[in-house]
Design an enzyme around this catalytic site. Structure first.
Site, mmCIF file in Angstrom:
data_model
loop_
_atom_site.group_PDB
_atom_site.id
_atom_site.type_symbol
_atom_site.label_atom_id
_atom_site.label_comp_id
_atom_site.label_asym_id
_atom_site.label_seq_id
_atom_site.Cartn_x
_atom_site.Cartn_y
_atom_site.Cartn_z
ATOM 1 C CG ASP A 175 30.498 37.448 46.045
ATOM 2 O OD1 ASP A 175 30.338 38.253 45.127
ATOM 3 O OD2 ASP A 175 31.622 37.041 46.412
ATOM 4 C CE LYS B 284 26.163 43.640 47.502
ATOM 5 N NZ LYS B 284 26.952 42.442 47.830
ATOM 6 C CG ASN C 177 35.008 46.129 42.808
ATOM 7 O OD1 ASN C 177 34.039 46.766 42.406
ATOM 8 N ND2 ASN C 177 35.606 46.407 43.958
ATOM 9 C CB ALA C 178 30.116 45.127 42.071
ATOM 10 N N GLY C 179 29.611 42.265 40.938
ATOM 11 C CA GLY C 179 28.883 41.479 39.944
ATOM 12 C C GLY C 179 27.519 41.154 40.507
ATOM 13 C CG HIS C 180 25.050 43.721 42.048
ATOM 14 N ND1 HIS C 180 24.723 45.008 42.379
ATOM 15 C CD2 HIS C 180 25.959 43.322 42.958
ATOM 16 C CE1 HIS C 180 25.421 45.371 43.451
ATOM 17 N NE2 HIS C 180 26.174 44.360 43.810
ATOM 18 C CD GLN D 141 32.642 45.773 46.063
ATOM 19 O OE1 GLN D 141 32.491 46.927 46.425
ATOM 20 N NE2 GLN D 141 32.666 45.433 44.799
ATOM 21 N N GLY E 224 34.911 34.642 38.181
ATOM 22 C CA GLY E 224 34.729 33.190 38.058
ATOM 23 C C GLY E 224 35.495 32.399 39.116
#
Ligand code: IMP
Length: 429
Positions: free
Chosen positions: A13, A16, A38-41, A224, A302
């Site tokens: 987080d 990136k 699992n990532a959230g960019h 990550q 979230g």
């Protein structure tokens, strides 16, 4: 031709997505090398926000070739959804996005196993994103995984699903699952995905090396952060892939000579989501202030992130294990109103000062951070694009980080938009 790896230097987080999007403008190919959905960019382009979980964020830049390497674990249902949502917002995907035929699948039972294992751990749970990432990597290493390429041969896939059901149903029963895998039903559920995704599947090692031979520039996109690396991080409170630089090589099938430089993205402070030790976690009130100002809630789940001060010991460790050449500092503006900022240069462990990041979590848990207080700049930095326009005390904060971590800060992000950035050095130069 230059190749640049961009990875997280903290616990994920770090922002990136923004840095990748900015630097991808200079690359021909963007290759994601590990992790899963699992990532959230998050990327903001001219006020429009995109959140990526699997697809490299370079896809919003017309003309870039995007690769999901075999180091990534792919949930085909999520991939189909993300593809559809990007197409809806006008992104052209086909002919530009390629998924490795060697990449392993995350199937619904991996998510069930993830949830049940977490429930079984009680207060010691990892705090996973619940996306089935750990169980899918587990099957890969146990040599029972199913790969993207298997989707191209339905008879073979049906056989693999039946074999897997026989093995995994035992585990599901032991874990007390409500329902077991029905391989025929799962195959039927997969059919629409197979139709949608098959045209994207190919041998991306061949593709990538073909591009490299043509002299194309590659950006390797990490997910990550180094402190969540399965080998190098705060085990067992880690994700199940190699998030540090080694993952770029094994996850896309290239040698180190193709990598010209490594950029670690770090926030001007620190955050961690999920379980595990976090030595510089702030006291409650500061934690709340940073979380609200920095919108520190997971892009995937979230969940509120724990917030803390910049940890030099951890950052130096990340830099060391990935051979980092450039730091990209993000979210400087979140500290704009804070009167007194702390930075941790050493830990106190068993009564002794140490600059070393411990290898076992019991020591990380018992580390006491030793802080230096820095007077805040209490001025706006949001949207600043020239280094000389930053407040003097903000510059001195950045220069302290640069000096104590021992790596130059080449980029400073001063807001969510692609334009909100200070570039001191071009990592592709
Ligand atoms: P998993 O990757 O879902 O198995 O979760 C393992 C650990 O990594 C948990 O502490 C998660 O919160 C953390 N994690 C996984 N993905 C991310 C991410 O993209 N950002 C931050 N933490 C993450």
């Amino acid at each position: 031709m230059p190749g640049v790896v961009i990875l997280g230097g903290q616990w994920g987080d770090e922002g990136k997505g923004k840095i990748i999007d900015y630097l991808a403008q200079r690359a021909d190919v963007v290759a994601r090398f590990q992790g899963g959905d699992n990532a959230g960019h998050t990327v903001v382009v001219e006020g429009k926000q995109y959140v990526f979980h699997l697809i490299p964020s370079g896809i919003v830049l017309p003309g870039k070739t995007c690769i999901i390497g075999h180091g990534v674990v792919v949930n085909p249902f999520s991939l189909m959804e993300e593809k559809a949502s990007l197409e809806k917002s006008g992104c052209q995907i086909e002919g530009r996005l390629w998924v490795s035929d060697r990449a392993h699948l995350i199937l619904p039972y991996h998510k069930t196993v993830d949830a049940l294992r977490e429930a079984g751990l009680g207060s010691k749970k990892i705090g996973t994103t619940g996306r089935g990432v750990g169980p899918a990597y587990g099957d890969k290493v146990a040599r029972i995984g199913i790969r993207m390429g298997d989707l191209l041969n339905v008879d073979y896939l049906a056989e693999r699903l039946r074999q897997n059901a026989a093995i995994k149903n035992k585990e599901l029963q032991q874990l007390g699952a409500d329902s077991l895998i029905d391989p025929d039903k799962l195959l039927e559920e997969l059919r629409p995905c197979i139709r949608e995704i098959s045209p994207l599947i190919k041998d991306t090692i061949e593709l990538l090396h073909g591009e490299l031979r043509k002299g194309k520039t590659v950006l390797w996109e990490g997910a990550q952060g180094a402190l969540l690396d399965v080998d190098l991080g705060t085990y067992p409170y880690v994700t199940s892939s190699n998030t540090a630089v080694g993952g770029a090589l094994t996850g896309t099938g290239v040698g180190p000579r193709h990598i010209q430089s490594v950029v670690a993205v770090v926030k001007a402070y620190a955050t961690r989501v999920g379980g595990g030790p976090f030595p510089t976690q702030c006291a409650e009130e500061e934690d709340r202030i940073i979380r609200e100002k920095g919108h520190e809630y997971g892009a995937t789940t979230g969940r509120p992130r724990r917030c803390g001060w910049f940890d030099v010991v951890a950052a130096r460790y990340s830099v060391q294990v990935s051979g980092v050449d450039h730091l990209a500092i993000t979210k400087l503006d979140v500290l704009d109103d804070i009167e007194s900022i702390r930075i941790c240069e050493q830990y106190k462990l068993n009564g002794r000062l140490s600059s070393q990041f411990p290898s076992d979590i019991r020591s990380v848990e018992s580390c006491e951070p030793v802080y230096t207080e820095i007077k805040g700049w209490c001025q706006k930095t949001i949207g600043v694009t020239r280094y000389e326009d930053l407040p003097t005390r903000a510059k001195s904060y950045l220069e302290t980080i640069e000096k104590v971590v021992g790596v130059p800060i080449s980029l400073v992000s001063t807001g969510p938009d692609r334009r909100d950035i200070i570039e001191k050095v071009n990592p592709f130069a």
